[in-house]
Design a protein around this motif. Sequence first.
Motif, PDB file in Angstrom:
ATOM      1  N   ILE A 131      23.683  44.579  37.340  1.00  0.00           N
ATOM      2  CA  ILE A 131      22.777  45.554  37.962  1.00  0.00           C
ATOM      3  C   ILE A 131      22.301  45.064  39.337  1.00  0.00           C
ATOM      4  CG2 ILE A 131      20.626  44.680  36.978  1.00  0.00           C
ATOM      5  CD1 ILE A 131      19.788  47.538  36.507  1.00  0.00           C
ATOM      6  N   GLN A 132      22.413  43.744  39.561  1.00  0.00           N
ATOM      7  CA  GLN A 132      21.976  43.189  40.843  1.00  0.00           C
ATOM      8  C   GLN A 132      23.077  43.222  41.898  1.00  0.00           C
ATOM      9  OE1 GLN A 132      20.673  39.588  38.640  1.00  0.00           O
ATOM     10  NE2 GLN A 132      18.959  39.603  40.076  1.00  0.00           N
ATOM     11  N   LEU A 133      24.273  43.643  41.512  1.00  0.00           N
ATOM     12  CA  LEU A 133      25.386  43.682  42.452  1.00  0.00           C
ATOM     13  C   LEU A 133      25.544  45.085  43.018  1.00  0.00           C
ATOM     14  CD1 LEU A 133      28.088  41.703  40.418  1.00  0.00           C
ATOM     15  CD2 LEU A 133      26.402  40.802  42.006  1.00  0.00           C
ATOM     16  N   SER A 134      26.082  45.187  44.233  1.00  0.00           N
ATOM     17  CA  SER A 134      26.373  46.503  44.802  1.00  0.00           C
ATOM     18  C   SER A 134      27.639  47.045  44.150  1.00  0.00           C
ATOM     19  CB  SER A 134      26.572  46.385  46.308  1.00  0.00           C
ATOM     20  OG  SER A 134      27.793  45.735  46.564  1.00  0.00           O
ATOM     21  N   GLY A 135      27.909  48.333  44.409  1.00  0.00           N
ATOM     22  CA  GLY A 135      29.069  48.970  43.794  1.00  0.00           C
ATOM     23  C   GLY A 135      30.360  48.222  44.081  1.00  0.00           C
ATOM     24  N   GLY A 136      30.559  47.848  45.348  1.00  0.00           N
ATOM     25  CA  GLY A 136      31.780  47.145  45.727  1.00  0.00           C
ATOM     26  C   GLY A 136      31.898  45.798  45.056  1.00  0.00           C
ATOM     27  N   MET A 137      30.752  45.089  44.969  1.00  0.00           N
ATOM     28  CA  MET A 137      30.763  43.784  44.298  1.00  0.00           C
ATOM     29  C   MET A 137      31.119  43.932  42.837  1.00  0.00           C
ATOM     30  SD  MET A 137      27.315  42.093  45.665  1.00  0.00           S
ATOM     31  CE  MET A 137      27.113  41.401  47.280  1.00  0.00           C
ATOM     32  N   GLN A 138      30.590  44.979  42.210  1.00  0.00           N
ATOM     33  CA  GLN A 138      30.888  45.189  40.791  1.00  0.00           C
ATOM     34  C   GLN A 138      32.385  45.376  40.581  1.00  0.00           C
ATOM     35  OE1 GLN A 138      28.450  48.535  39.709  1.00  0.00           O
ATOM     36  NE2 GLN A 138      26.635  47.271  39.397  1.00  0.00           N
ATOM     37  N   ARG A 139      33.026  46.153  41.477  1.00  0.00           N
ATOM     38  CA  ARG A 139      34.468  46.371  41.322  1.00  0.00           C
ATOM     39  C   ARG A 139      35.243  45.076  41.503  1.00  0.00           C
ATOM     40  NH1 ARG A 139      33.975  51.978  41.441  1.00  0.00           N
ATOM     41  NH2 ARG A 139      31.823  51.930  40.790  1.00  0.00           N
ATOM     42  N   ARG A 140      34.768  44.243  42.433  1.00  0.00           N
ATOM     43  CA  ARG A 140      35.465  42.974  42.668  1.00  0.00           C
ATOM     44  C   ARG A 140      35.286  42.043  41.468  1.00  0.00           C
ATOM     45  NH1 ARG A 140      33.227  40.840  47.934  1.00  0.00           N
ATOM     46  NH2 ARG A 140      31.917  42.686  48.048  1.00  0.00           N
ATOM     47  N   ALA A 141      34.076  42.046  40.918  1.00  0.00           N
ATOM     48  CA  ALA A 141      33.849  41.233  39.715  1.00  0.00           C
ATOM     49  C   ALA A 141      34.762  41.704  38.600  1.00  0.00           C
ATOM     50  CB  ALA A 141      32.396  41.334  39.276  1.00  0.00           C
ATOM     51  N   GLU A 142      34.938  43.015  38.526  1.00  0.00           N
ATOM     52  CA  GLU A 142      35.778  43.552  37.474  1.00  0.00           C
ATOM     53  C   GLU A 142      37.242  43.168  37.683  1.00  0.00           C
ATOM     54  OE1 GLU A 142      35.328  47.669  35.084  1.00  0.00           O
ATOM     55  OE2 GLU A 142      34.172  47.387  36.917  1.00  0.00           O
ATOM     56  N   LEU A 143      37.649  43.152  38.954  1.00  0.00           N
ATOM     57  CA  LEU A 143      39.013  42.693  39.255  1.00  0.00           C
ATOM     58  C   LEU A 143      39.190  41.249  38.797  1.00  0.00           C
ATOM     59  CD1 LEU A 143      39.855  44.146  42.789  1.00  0.00           C
ATOM     60  CD2 LEU A 143      40.962  44.652  40.613  1.00  0.00           C
ATOM     61  N   ALA A 144      38.167  40.429  39.092  1.00  0.00           N
ATOM     62  CA  ALA A 144      38.247  39.029  38.678  1.00  0.00           C
ATOM     63  C   ALA A 144      38.306  38.923  37.165  1.00  0.00           C
ATOM     64  CB  ALA A 144      37.036  38.254  39.208  1.00  0.00           C
ATOM     65  N   ARG A 145      37.510  39.753  36.476  1.00  0.00           N
ATOM     66  CA  ARG A 145      37.497  39.724  35.021  1.00  0.00           C
ATOM     67  C   ARG A 145      38.860  40.104  34.454  1.00  0.00           C
ATOM     68  NH1 ARG A 145      33.582  43.388  31.277  1.00  0.00           N
ATOM     69  NH2 ARG A 145      34.939  45.029  32.040  1.00  0.00           N
TER      70      ARG A 145
END
Lengths: 399, 276
Positions: B135-149
């Motif tokens: 929830i503390q990440l921006s939309g773009g960061m969330q997508r990048r985290a998801e890519l990493a996951r």
Amino acid sequence: MASGTNLSIKKRSKFERAISSLTFWRGVVALLGFLVVWEICSRMERWTAEYQVVEHLIAGNETDINKVVNEGDVLYATIGEYGTELNANREMLKAWNEKNSPMTLKDFTKSFVQQINKEFKTHSANVMERDNNLFLIIIGNKPEAFKTEMTLNDKELAGDMKSEAFKIAVPWIGKVPPPTEVVEAWTEIIGLPGYWESWYLSTGRVFVGFLVAQLIGIPFGLALAVNRYFRDIFFPPFEVLRPIPPLAWVPASIVFWPTTEMSIAFVTFLGAFFTIVINVLGGAQSIDVRYLRAAQSMGATQWHLFSKIILPGTLPSIFTGAAVGMGITWEVVLAGEMISGGGGQQASGGLGFFIWSSYMGGTVAQVIVGMISIGIAGYLSSSLIRFIGDRSMPWRRLF
Amino acid sequence: MSEATLDIKNISKGFGEFWSREEIILDFSLTVHAGELLVLVGPSGCGKSTLVNLVAGFDRPDTGKILLNNKEITSPGHDRMVVFQETALIPWQTTVQNVMFGPLLRGESREKILEEANRLLDKVGLGEFKEKFPIQLSGGMQRRAELARAMINHPDLMIMDEPFRGLDAMSRELMQEFFVRLFEETGRTNLFVTSEIDEAIFLADRLVVLSNRPTSVRKTIEIKLPRPRDFLMLRETEAYEYKKEAMELLHEEAIKSFKTSGDRRDFLTAVSKKTG
């Protein structure tokens, strides 16, 4: 995104933050304003009344009114700080009987009235008969000026404050004792062990019922959410029992359970149980299917899905259910205590019984003390739940 | 790791009971070659997400087979990773916990995974945000985290279901660029679903235009833009031709989807009369 990095710039204690915020002071001012308005409204009547009339019931039926006075009968009255009495001694009766028929209670009261009117300059007294009731009426200046008490042969005669000639009375609030009187009543009982025992007992009952409801309700709600067969079997009877108000269970549970204590705890349990289950069930069912799917595609087993996704995902609802359930529990425990009379004796009655017995005893200020006590108890318990909730859900207290 | 081929063979899928049954996918076949980035575009409601669910294994086709490396897909598995439309990061886990989630579930050693997770997070530019909650990440960061996951599971196939939907134009473009670099670096087989043409042309090796329901392949367009890609390429005549072709096909299919839903036809004819 800046908020992510700025979160831990400066740590201030909760108290510091509270007293430096405008919201806090607005709250304080509002509370004080509320108390002042309450005080003024409920004292208005006594401040503005020009004089006051108190009726003391001397006798309640015709036989009593016309009963012949015996030697040694005493009428006694305190008006303000002074007292006066009329003793039916032999000389007096003799003097009366020479001129008239035997002295009745009515005649005796009339003589007492004459005596009062002679002795008191600030007050006057009168006799009045209404609906076979005989009253002695005392009229005086402002109500602060006097309090009255009357006895006949040491038996207290009920006094009823009647109308005043001129007054400004605030409807509804005017009937409520002012905050200062409530505080006074509080200071009178705050030192008594019985008051604190009431706190202890009610809190104990609330927490026993609440904890048992949590222990059974959370697994039950989760089982309803995750297992279809379980839901098909247990949800319909649950839904039939749910709308029955906890208070409707009181008579039945008094019959079912061996001790009053257990039946109160059972009713308390019911109050929290249904709310908890419904919240847990709703929370578990509303978990986004994407989390489950993401976990599934990463190789999660059924147990993983439950422990890593469903359980933490339901936590917010568990705490919502706990907060609501706690409120209902307090409601129910008090009603239960009122109905069942606590444990029988006043000391084991709890806060609910404290209110009830205060009401029966006619001390409205004490009733309000009891009400505020419950408010405080409820606030403390829901603060406790919020505190635990904040600790166990760190991702929920970021903003 | 990029040797994986996805074969979708004559699958059908429908929903509803027999009296109200609607076929979403009917006799659909498609092959994604090893190391290829295949983009599916189609009008909204054409069954793209159903297709994704089938390939991911969340759902089973009524008939036909889906093969990954000649092995039939019957359940979800970590050889295929899905990046969903909106973020599916688990809210009660920090970024790094989210990334480590899959391997830890499968019982891999914690130190090794932590090291790799840190490396991946650095790579997607989230090194400083490891301990933050989604929830503390921006939309773009969330997508990048998801890519990493997704990447930490070393999937044979990545399935992207409109992954950049809901981002603002700026971060969307950045994410597209980031994603295309990542793809060019790893060369992992990729099935990318989108409804945006520019995105599709920018990313794709092959672009498959889907028809309206029931889904079938309307046309396959080879995108012969050179790699590495950049956004300037989209302004070239070649890219424009691709776009024109795809747009025309899509428009036709979209109109069909309006017409198949009863009373909407009146609305459309009314509008077209008015506008001339």
